[in-house]
Design an enzyme around this catalytic site. Sequence first.
Site, mmCIF file in Angstrom:
data_model
loop_
_atom_site.group_PDB
_atom_site.id
_atom_site.type_symbol
_atom_site.label_atom_id
_atom_site.label_comp_id
_atom_site.label_asym_id
_atom_site.label_seq_id
_atom_site.Cartn_x
_atom_site.Cartn_y
_atom_site.Cartn_z
ATOM 1 N N GLU A 149 0.840 -1.198 0.000
ATOM 2 C CA GLU A 149 0.000 0.000 0.000
ATOM 3 C C GLU A 149 0.878 1.252 0.000
ATOM 4 O OE1 GLU A 149 -3.300 0.348 -0.474
ATOM 5 O OE2 GLU A 149 -2.484 2.354 -0.660
ATOM 6 N N LYS A 189 8.165 -1.606 -2.441
ATOM 7 C CA LYS A 189 7.561 -0.835 -1.340
ATOM 8 C C LYS A 189 8.653 -0.247 -0.444
ATOM 9 C CE LYS A 189 5.001 0.924 1.656
ATOM 10 N NZ LYS A 189 4.217 2.118 1.435
ATOM 11 N N CYS A 242 6.427 4.529 9.296
ATOM 12 C CA CYS A 242 7.041 3.673 8.284
ATOM 13 C C CYS A 242 8.412 4.072 7.761
ATOM 14 C CB CYS A 242 6.075 3.506 7.124
ATOM 15 S SG CYS A 242 4.612 2.608 7.650
HETATM 16 P P1 NAD Z 1 -1.777 -0.442 12.728
HETATM 17 O O1 NAD Z 1 -0.953 -0.765 13.909
HETATM 18 O O2 NAD Z 1 -2.547 0.837 12.675
HETATM 19 O O3 NAD Z 1 -2.835 -1.615 12.470
HETATM 20 C C1 NAD Z 1 -2.523 -2.958 12.533
HETATM 21 C C2 NAD Z 1 -3.705 -3.685 13.169
HETATM 22 O O4 NAD Z 1 -3.496 -5.116 13.041
HETATM 23 C C3 NAD Z 1 -3.880 -3.432 14.662
HETATM 24 O O5 NAD Z 1 -5.167 -2.891 14.904
HETATM 25 C C4 NAD Z 1 -3.704 -4.815 15.307
HETATM 26 O O6 NAD Z 1 -4.551 -5.031 16.432
HETATM 27 C C5 NAD Z 1 -4.096 -5.733 14.169
HETATM 28 N N1 NAD Z 1 -3.612 -7.118 14.306
HETATM 29 C C6 NAD Z 1 -2.390 -7.547 14.706
HETATM 30 N N2 NAD Z 1 -2.337 -8.889 14.673
HETATM 31 C C7 NAD Z 1 -3.547 -9.333 14.251
HETATM 32 C C8 NAD Z 1 -4.102 -10.617 14.004
HETATM 33 N N3 NAD Z 1 -3.377 -11.718 14.192
HETATM 34 N N4 NAD Z 1 -5.373 -10.676 13.587
HETATM 35 C C9 NAD Z 1 -6.106 -9.562 13.397
HETATM 36 N N5 NAD Z 1 -5.636 -8.324 13.603
HETATM 37 C C10 NAD Z 1 -4.366 -8.204 14.032
HETATM 38 O O7 NAD Z 1 -0.786 -0.531 11.470
HETATM 39 P P2 NAD Z 1 -0.930 0.222 10.059
HETATM 40 O O8 NAD Z 1 -0.411 1.612 10.156
HETATM 41 O O9 NAD Z 1 -2.293 -0.013 9.520
HETATM 42 O O10 NAD Z 1 0.138 -0.587 9.197
HETATM 43 C C11 NAD Z 1 -0.100 -1.908 8.787
HETATM 44 C C12 NAD Z 1 0.933 -2.285 7.750
HETATM 45 O O11 NAD Z 1 0.805 -1.440 6.599
HETATM 46 C C13 NAD Z 1 2.382 -2.139 8.196
HETATM 47 O O12 NAD Z 1 3.146 -3.170 7.614
HETATM 48 C C14 NAD Z 1 2.810 -0.816 7.615
HETATM 49 O O13 NAD Z 1 4.200 -0.762 7.363
HETATM 50 C C15 NAD Z 1 2.051 -0.787 6.315
HETATM 51 N N6 NAD Z 1 1.745 0.550 5.782
HETATM 52 C C16 NAD Z 1 1.308 1.546 6.607
HETATM 53 C C17 NAD Z 1 0.960 2.793 6.087
HETATM 54 C C18 NAD Z 1 0.464 3.905 6.963
HETATM 55 O O14 NAD Z 1 0.280 5.001 6.452
HETATM 56 N N7 NAD Z 1 0.236 3.716 8.239
HETATM 57 C C19 NAD Z 1 1.015 3.002 4.702
HETATM 58 C C20 NAD Z 1 1.445 1.953 3.886
HETATM 59 C C21 NAD Z 1 1.793 0.726 4.438
HETATM 60 C C1 UGA Z 2 4.621 7.661 3.602
HETATM 61 C C2 UGA Z 2 4.626 7.554 2.073
HETATM 62 O O1 UGA Z 2 4.446 8.861 1.527
HETATM 63 C C3 UGA Z 2 3.508 6.632 1.580
HETATM 64 O O2 UGA Z 2 3.601 6.474 0.172
HETATM 65 C C4 UGA Z 2 3.657 5.283 2.265
HETATM 66 O O3 UGA Z 2 2.598 4.422 1.885
HETATM 67 C C5 UGA Z 2 3.647 5.459 3.759
HETATM 68 O O4 UGA Z 2 4.716 6.354 4.147
HETATM 69 C C6 UGA Z 2 3.888 4.192 4.522
HETATM 70 O O5 UGA Z 2 4.429 3.233 3.993
HETATM 71 O O6 UGA Z 2 3.538 4.237 5.709
HETATM 72 P P1 UGA Z 2 3.223 8.992 5.412
HETATM 73 O O7 UGA Z 2 4.343 8.599 6.312
HETATM 74 O O8 UGA Z 2 1.839 8.729 5.834
HETATM 75 O O9 UGA Z 2 3.400 8.269 3.986
HETATM 76 O O10 UGA Z 2 3.317 10.560 5.096
HETATM 77 P P2 UGA Z 2 4.305 11.438 4.193
HETATM 78 O O11 UGA Z 2 3.514 12.479 3.528
HETATM 79 O O12 UGA Z 2 5.175 10.610 3.339
HETATM 80 O O13 UGA Z 2 5.206 12.162 5.286
HETATM 81 C C7 UGA Z 2 6.159 11.458 6.049
HETATM 82 C C8 UGA Z 2 6.955 12.432 6.895
HETATM 83 O O14 UGA Z 2 7.825 13.215 6.080
HETATM 84 C C9 UGA Z 2 6.094 13.434 7.664
HETATM 85 O O15 UGA Z 2 6.641 13.627 8.952
HETATM 86 C C10 UGA Z 2 6.192 14.692 6.833
HETATM 87 O O16 UGA Z 2 5.976 15.859 7.578
HETATM 88 C C11 UGA Z 2 7.608 14.593 6.328
HETATM 89 N N1 UGA Z 2 7.825 15.348 5.073
HETATM 90 C C12 UGA Z 2 7.210 14.959 3.923
HETATM 91 C C13 UGA Z 2 8.669 16.447 5.079
HETATM 92 O O17 UGA Z 2 9.246 16.818 6.130
HETATM 93 N N2 UGA Z 2 8.866 17.123 3.911
HETATM 94 C C14 UGA Z 2 8.260 16.763 2.751
HETATM 95 O O18 UGA Z 2 8.500 17.443 1.718
HETATM 96 C C15 UGA Z 2 7.413 15.654 2.762
#
Ligand code: NAD
Ligand code: UGA
Length: 453
Positions: free
Chosen positions: A159, A214, A270
């Site tokens: 994602e 990713k 992340c």
């Molecule tokens: P999160 O901690 O918000 O959510 C994860 C959820 O999974 C929790 O609510 C937890 O209770 C649940 N969980 C754990 N084990 C479980 C199980 N066995 N069965 C059912 N539920 C279970 O995490 P997130 O931010 O949603 O991130 C999830 C993944 O996506 C990570 O690998 C992260 O790197 C990736 N990711 C996150 C973002 C982001 O913006 N947060 C963007 C892209 C990718």
């Molecule tokens: C980032 C990536 O942008 C997503 O594509 C990815 O899916 C995600 O991580 C993930 O894997 O979790 P996110 O962390 O939600 O998304 O937000 P960003 O907009 O990327 O910002 C990340 C950090 O960098 C923030 O603290 C932001 O303030 C900082 N940032 C971003 C800067 O300081 N300067 C910039 O120009 C851009």
Amino acid sequence: MGAGYVGGPTMAVIADRCPEIQVTVVDLNAERIASWNNPELSRLPVYEPGLDGVVARARGRNLHFTTEVDAAIAAADMVFLSVNTPTKTRGVGAGQASDLRWIEACTRQVAAAAQGHTIVVEKSTLPVRTAETVQTILAAAEQGGDGAIKSFAVLSNPEFLAEGTAIADLEAPDRVLIGGQDADALEALAQVYGHWVPAERILRTNLWSSELSKLTANAFLAQRVSSINSIAALCETTGADVKEVARAIGTDTRIGSRFLQSGPGFGGSCFQKDILNLVYLCRHYGLTEVAEYWEQVVALNSWQQRRIARLVVQRLFNTVAGKRVALLGFAFKADTNDTRESPAIRIAKDLLEEGAQLSIHDPKVADEQIVRDLAQPAGMGESTWHSCIDPVEACQGADAVLILTEWQQFRTLDWSAIATVMRRPAWLFDCRAIADAEAARAAGLQIWTVGEG
Ligand code: NAD
Ligand code: UGA
């Protein structure tokens, strides 16, 4: 599986765009599921602009939130693994490698509870070659101890949404990436996205390219932030202005203008974890120089966070003990209530260590979250923090105010009202370079702006 920042919004958009598909989001955390089911849409566990509308349209129709994990797996044709994959805190690879215990637990549960043919989709961000582990666990169940006939196909579908713009990113993604060997499974998942994503934006690769893309995307994005922050420091000492430099280089189409905003360092759950994971993998494969190259992106980021707290102390006559310092913003970026790895945490902790009294205002972050992040309850006096309902209250009696998150409302603050309630000489540290500096200066504040010489 996983009703977090990714699982919740992602599945809500799939349900919204594919009314004929029943989408069930499961989580072990009953409180989180209850919040997703809360009739009051303002109390969903994740704050994202537009999410409430999407949930309102689909919830109860073809979008369901439940803790009944086994039943949902048994009924599913496709299971998305969207659980947390944080950095390991102990054992081999502690501090760098991803902790895959939740992914493995989910996979084992799918192996046990699935019925018939199930497509298992890695949605979490995972180290390259994790699909091998997932396949091995699932294959053991195919051979079956319990006599049931079941089969699996594994896909990688990372994602790329960013928090704060999750719904817009999901509704109009730059690309959807699907990695896998099984042509039917690939086609089935492509068809789901095909409901609203143009075919040319659905990229198909092998499993390992998908998993590695990713980590690479996040590493490149974070690298840009560290690059511009490194130049910001040089601007401050040479009289250049990082905004002008960013504009000058960003107009080169080969460089591009996005992700060149200097700030207090990147946060979020992340960037750091994924780069450290990449570093760990490189070392594992004997690529020491590559590991060291990427490690510097994180090192520069930590330095940026630390230097801001240091220069606040310096400007306030080398001591903040007992002084009130206002922090505007605690989330790691605007338009989210997420504080994971927020630069505000390290900056606040450093200032508390120096004895400051912090008054914190963030429009979306709950007090309980700040208690957890700073590992101390709210209080009054030296080395304490408390929260405030608005910026003016936060600045009451303060010697300095720091803008740490680029919330829209901080761009248009009434600096004359704020300056009146501060103790003189008063400082504004604009760590996002968003404030109306002229108005703040006219109100009598001294100003430091990130990247401005
Ligand atoms: P999160 O901690 O918000 O959510 C994860 C959820 O999974 C929790 O609510 C937890 O209770 C649940 N969980 C754990 N084990 C479980 C199980 N066995 N069965 C059912 N539920 C279970 O995490 P997130 O931010 O949603 O991130 C999830 C993944 O996506 C990570 O690998 C992260 O790197 C990736 N990711 C996150 C973002 C982001 O913006 N947060 C963007 C892209 C990718
Ligand atoms: C980032 C990536 O942008 C997503 O594509 C990815 O899916 C995600 O991580 C993930 O894997 O979790 P996110 O962390 O939600 O998304 O937000 P960003 O907009 O990327 O910002 C990340 C950090 O960098 C923030 O603290 C932001 O303030 C900082 N940032 C971003 C800067 O300081 N300067 C910039 O120009 C851009």
